[in-house]
Scaffold this active site. Sequence first.
Site, PDB file in Angstrom:
ATOM      1  N   TYR A 142      12.874 -13.601 -24.880  1.00 21.63           N
ATOM      2  CA  TYR A 142      13.795 -12.671 -25.527  1.00 21.63           C
ATOM      3  C   TYR A 142      14.871 -13.388 -26.339  1.00 21.63           C
ATOM      4  CZ  TYR A 142      11.751  -9.122 -22.453  1.00 21.63           C
ATOM      5  OH  TYR A 142      10.896  -8.277 -21.803  1.00 21.63           O
ATOM      6  N   LYS A 193       3.617 -18.643 -14.130  1.00 18.42           N
ATOM      7  CA  LYS A 193       2.237 -18.743 -14.634  1.00 18.42           C
ATOM      8  C   LYS A 193       1.940 -20.221 -14.853  1.00 18.42           C
ATOM      9  CE  LYS A 193      -1.609 -16.754 -16.004  1.00 18.42           C
ATOM     10  NZ  LYS A 193      -2.548 -16.202 -14.997  1.00 18.42           N
ATOM     11  N   ASP A 225       0.210 -12.740 -12.303  1.00 20.63           N
ATOM     12  CA  ASP A 225      -0.847 -11.724 -12.223  1.00 20.63           C
ATOM     13  C   ASP A 225      -1.151 -11.367 -10.774  1.00 20.63           C
ATOM     14  OD1 ASP A 225      -1.706 -14.346 -12.078  1.00 20.63           O
ATOM     15  OD2 ASP A 225      -3.489 -14.077 -13.305  1.00 20.63           O
ATOM     16  N   ASP A 249      11.208  -8.517 -16.200  1.00 27.56           N
ATOM     17  CA  ASP A 249      11.315  -7.213 -16.844  1.00 27.56           C
ATOM     18  C   ASP A 249      10.124  -6.343 -16.461  1.00 27.56           C
ATOM     19  OD1 ASP A 249      11.942  -5.091 -18.482  1.00 27.56           O
ATOM     20  OD2 ASP A 249      11.828  -6.212 -20.356  1.00 27.56           O
ATOM     21  N   ASP A 253       9.974  -3.213 -13.359  1.00 26.11           N
ATOM     22  CA  ASP A 253       9.622  -1.848 -13.754  1.00 26.11           C
ATOM     23  C   ASP A 253       8.386  -1.368 -13.006  1.00 26.11           C
ATOM     24  OD1 ASP A 253      11.761  -1.752 -15.437  1.00 26.11           O
ATOM     25  OD2 ASP A 253      10.616  -1.804 -17.302  1.00 26.11           O
TER      26      ASP A 253
END
Length: 361
Positions: A142, A193, A225, A249, A253
């Site tokens: 971001y 990851k 994952d 993020d 959610d």
Amino acid sequence: MATHRIAVLAGDGIGQEVVPEAQRVLETVAKATRTSFEFEPALVGGAAIDATGGPLPESTLRLCEQSDAILFGAVGGPKWDNLPQEQRAERGLLGLRKSLDLFANLRPVTCFPMLVDASPLRRDIVEGTDLLVIRELTGGLYFGEPRGREEFADGGSRAVNTMTYTTREIERVARAAFDVAMKRRKRLASVDKANVLVVSQLWREVVSRVGKDYPQVELEHVLVDNCAMALVQHPTRFDTLVTENTFGDILSDEAAVLAGSMGMLPSASLGGRVGLYEPVHGTAPDIAGQGIANPIAAILSAAMLLRYSLDRGPDADRIERAVQKVLEQGYRTRDIHSPGMRLAGTAEVGALIASEVERSY
């Protein structure tokens, strides 16, 4: 009498409906404890764009810098979606995070016993879920450079975002996560990851090194994952999670389904001198202005404000218990409503919780 200056940035959409209910509950606490809260409203996001031409006016930033805490609603909506990236409503929130050095976002996810059946997942999966996601908030995709878009002569385009982290950025959020884990059940899952991304390999290396300073905390490394699958298959295996900006993020959610609705999830953004507290649900333009939004996430965010910025843990506990009592009485906003429950609007739920808080003193 102690006075606390609170910047109130309701923002856009349902932010303008739920923040007043959180403020109402804080005012109830102030009255009961003879504390003075000085609430100062300011524009941010789309509302600021309409009034000033930019998503984060200098006056808003100055107010936030000079306040004891920030009560935030939500920003964005279809009206401003076609603006250039740097001028969009969401840049107001991102700008605040960066300017105030709010590098650690705490998102608790608790499945209240009376809302187990509000989750789309089976009762035996979600029952007992009580976890906390700590998301790094000022680095990664971001904010990384270079970023942008270029147009080619043949009509094609190329867009770039860069995921970048320094050792310092990883270490400080890792320490924040270990400190939180020490106050919970002493288990920390670091999500990355590392099997693909060089950035994640550094992340794992630094978190492991910091973990040596916290021998009481059981640390595990989980690929993002696998974590995404485990959250909906066996969420009770987790206690505290820490991860980088983008993964955090998405995962936090996703975790909203465990609590039954995003309207139940508060958050705290910490790191600098001033903390920012906001519900995670966004502006919900499809229901904005109808008085049906769930104010509980905003009210629980106000409880986190009391706990983390003002060191008023007992008052925060009263708010959390009041929320639970109102839910036990069967009151539900539309997002968590089920047959046999009492359907209530935003202001009614806010008033009921404020009354419970008042009675608790």
